[in-house]
Design a protein around this motif. Structure first.
Motif, PDB file in Angstrom:
ATOM      1  N   ALA A 296      29.531  36.111  49.982  1.00  0.00           N
ATOM      2  CA  ALA A 296      29.354  36.479  48.569  1.00  0.00           C
ATOM      3  C   ALA A 296      30.221  37.683  48.205  1.00  0.00           C
ATOM      4  CB  ALA A 296      27.881  36.782  48.293  1.00  0.00           C
ATOM      5  N   THR A 297      30.239  38.687  49.047  1.00  0.00           N
ATOM      6  CA  THR A 297      31.019  39.893  48.771  1.00  0.00           C
ATOM      7  C   THR A 297      32.511  39.584  48.726  1.00  0.00           C
ATOM      8  OG1 THR A 297      29.323  41.270  49.788  1.00  0.00           O
ATOM      9  CG2 THR A 297      31.512  42.236  49.562  1.00  0.00           C
TER      10      THR A 297
ATOM     11  N   LEU B  89      35.084  40.150  45.663  1.00  0.00           N
ATOM     12  CA  LEU B  89      36.276  40.976  45.831  1.00  0.00           C
ATOM     13  C   LEU B  89      37.547  40.228  45.442  1.00  0.00           C
ATOM     14  CD1 LEU B  89      35.491  42.764  49.197  1.00  0.00           C
ATOM     15  CD2 LEU B  89      35.652  43.831  46.947  1.00  0.00           C
ATOM     16  N   ARG B  90      37.519  38.910  45.558  1.00  0.00           N
ATOM     17  CA  ARG B  90      38.694  38.097  45.209  1.00  0.00           C
ATOM     18  C   ARG B  90      38.644  37.589  43.771  1.00  0.00           C
ATOM     19  NH1 ARG B  90      37.981  38.025  50.471  1.00  0.00           N
ATOM     20  NH2 ARG B  90      39.762  37.999  51.848  1.00  0.00           N
TER      21      ARG B  90
ATOM     22  N   ASP C  20      33.447  35.099  39.691  1.00  0.00           N
ATOM     23  CA  ASP C  20      32.394  35.669  38.842  1.00  0.00           C
ATOM     24  C   ASP C  20      31.019  35.472  39.491  1.00  0.00           C
ATOM     25  OD1 ASP C  20      30.958  33.210  37.210  1.00  0.00           O
ATOM     26  OD2 ASP C  20      33.043  32.778  37.774  1.00  0.00           O
ATOM     27  N   LEU C  21      30.087  36.353  39.130  1.00  0.00           N
ATOM     28  CA  LEU C  21      28.758  36.351  39.736  1.00  0.00           C
ATOM     29  C   LEU C  21      28.009  35.044  39.499  1.00  0.00           C
ATOM     30  CD1 LEU C  21      27.333  39.959  39.231  1.00  0.00           C
ATOM     31  CD2 LEU C  21      27.720  38.764  41.370  1.00  0.00           C
ATOM     32  N   ARG C  22      28.167  34.437  38.335  1.00  0.00           N
ATOM     33  CA  ARG C  22      27.465  33.173  38.044  1.00  0.00           C
ATOM     34  C   ARG C  22      27.892  32.067  39.018  1.00  0.00           C
ATOM     35  NH1 ARG C  22      22.991  33.926  35.323  1.00  0.00           N
ATOM     36  NH2 ARG C  22      23.308  35.101  33.417  1.00  0.00           N
ATOM     37  N   SER C  23      29.187  31.979  39.302  1.00  0.00           N
ATOM     38  CA  SER C  23      29.673  30.967  40.241  1.00  0.00           C
ATOM     39  C   SER C  23      29.132  31.244  41.644  1.00  0.00           C
ATOM     40  CB  SER C  23      31.200  30.951  40.282  1.00  0.00           C
ATOM     41  OG  SER C  23      31.712  30.577  39.032  1.00  0.00           O
ATOM     42  N   ILE C  24      29.128  32.507  42.037  1.00  0.00           N
ATOM     43  CA  ILE C  24      28.589  32.875  43.343  1.00  0.00           C
ATOM     44  C   ILE C  24      27.099  32.540  43.399  1.00  0.00           C
ATOM     45  CG2 ILE C  24      28.152  34.786  44.946  1.00  0.00           C
ATOM     46  CD1 ILE C  24      30.712  36.114  43.779  1.00  0.00           C
ATOM     47  N   GLN C  25      26.393  32.811  42.313  1.00  0.00           N
ATOM     48  CA  GLN C  25      24.974  32.487  42.226  1.00  0.00           C
ATOM     49  C   GLN C  25      24.738  30.996  42.474  1.00  0.00           C
ATOM     50  OE1 GLN C  25      23.328  33.103  38.306  1.00  0.00           O
ATOM     51  NE2 GLN C  25      21.301  32.395  38.895  1.00  0.00           N
ATOM     52  N   GLU C  26      25.537  30.157  41.844  1.00  0.00           N
ATOM     53  CA  GLU C  26      25.396  28.705  42.022  1.00  0.00           C
ATOM     54  C   GLU C  26      25.682  28.291  43.461  1.00  0.00           C
ATOM     55  OE1 GLU C  26      27.537  26.340  39.178  1.00  0.00           O
ATOM     56  OE2 GLU C  26      26.929  27.654  37.537  1.00  0.00           O
TER      57      GLU C  26
ATOM     58  N   ALA D 267      36.515  51.564  39.486  1.00  0.00           N
ATOM     59  CA  ALA D 267      37.976  51.619  39.561  1.00  0.00           C
ATOM     60  C   ALA D 267      38.586  50.256  39.250  1.00  0.00           C
ATOM     61  CB  ALA D 267      38.410  52.088  40.949  1.00  0.00           C
ATOM     62  N   GLU D 268      37.995  49.184  39.771  1.00  0.00           N
ATOM     63  CA  GLU D 268      38.489  47.831  39.492  1.00  0.00           C
ATOM     64  C   GLU D 268      38.342  47.492  38.011  1.00  0.00           C
ATOM     65  OE1 GLU D 268      40.047  45.217  41.449  1.00  0.00           O
ATOM     66  OE2 GLU D 268      40.491  47.162  42.340  1.00  0.00           O
TER      67      GLU D 268
END
Length: 179
Positions: A132-133, A137-138, A141-147, A170-171
């Protein structure tokens, strides 16, 4: 991912590599990984997606896996028959030709960490956190990771992506068009 000292050879070694690549490449829970059947694999050319059946909360989902994971699974499938004693639907097989146990997978992960002299002991769940991390980092988006993780709530996903808030700020300032 798992080259180096202590790496088993033969069908068992290819199975172990495939297990580790699937854990990381698809971000699966250890119970989801060992529950996979051969029929849960979906090949489209050289790309692989995995159907996770009965994930946490009895939710099914389709998860993509990277090229390294797909290649490791393909190599394992070529020798899987060597671990079969009787026909079995299970993707990952143990010594007696039955479904690999979650305990065996945990031991595999701990052995590999020890073999590469990792400074911390990482388990299968730590691999899921890394998945997930690294996606975040690449730029995923969080929603896609959530799915992909099969989380019901976004707050669960945010806990998985433990990042330094200074780095995130910073990002944000680096990427935001109005700063």
């Amino acid at each position: 991912m798992i080259e180096g000292p202590g790496h088993a050879q033969g069908a068992r070694g290819l199975r172990d590599r495939a297990v580790l690549e699937v854990l990381y490449g698809a971000g699966l829970r250890v119970t989801e990984c060992v529950a996979l059947d051969v029929d849960d694999l979906r090949w489209d050319c050289d790309e692989l997606t995995i159907r996770v059946v009965r994930g946490k909360g009895d939710k099914d989902r389709i998860v993509p896996i990277g090229t390294l994971g797909a290649a490791a699974v393909q190599r394992y499938l070529e020798v899987r028959h060597q671990l079969l004693i009787a026909p079995a639907p299970s993707l990952f097989l143990g010594r007696n030709g039955t479904r690999l146990s979650d305990r065996t997978v945990r031991e595999l992960v701990y052995r590999r960490c020890k073999a590469v002299e990792a400074k911390v002991r990482v388990g299968p769940h730590g691999i899921r956190h890394s998945f997930a991390t690294h996606l975040l980092l690449r730029g995923c988006d969080l929603r896609s990771i959530q799915e992909m993780l099969g989380h019901a709530s976004l707050s669960s996903t945010q806990r998985y992506t433990k990042l330094d808030l200074g780095w995130l700020a910073a990002e944000y300032y680096r990427a935001h068009p109005r700063t």
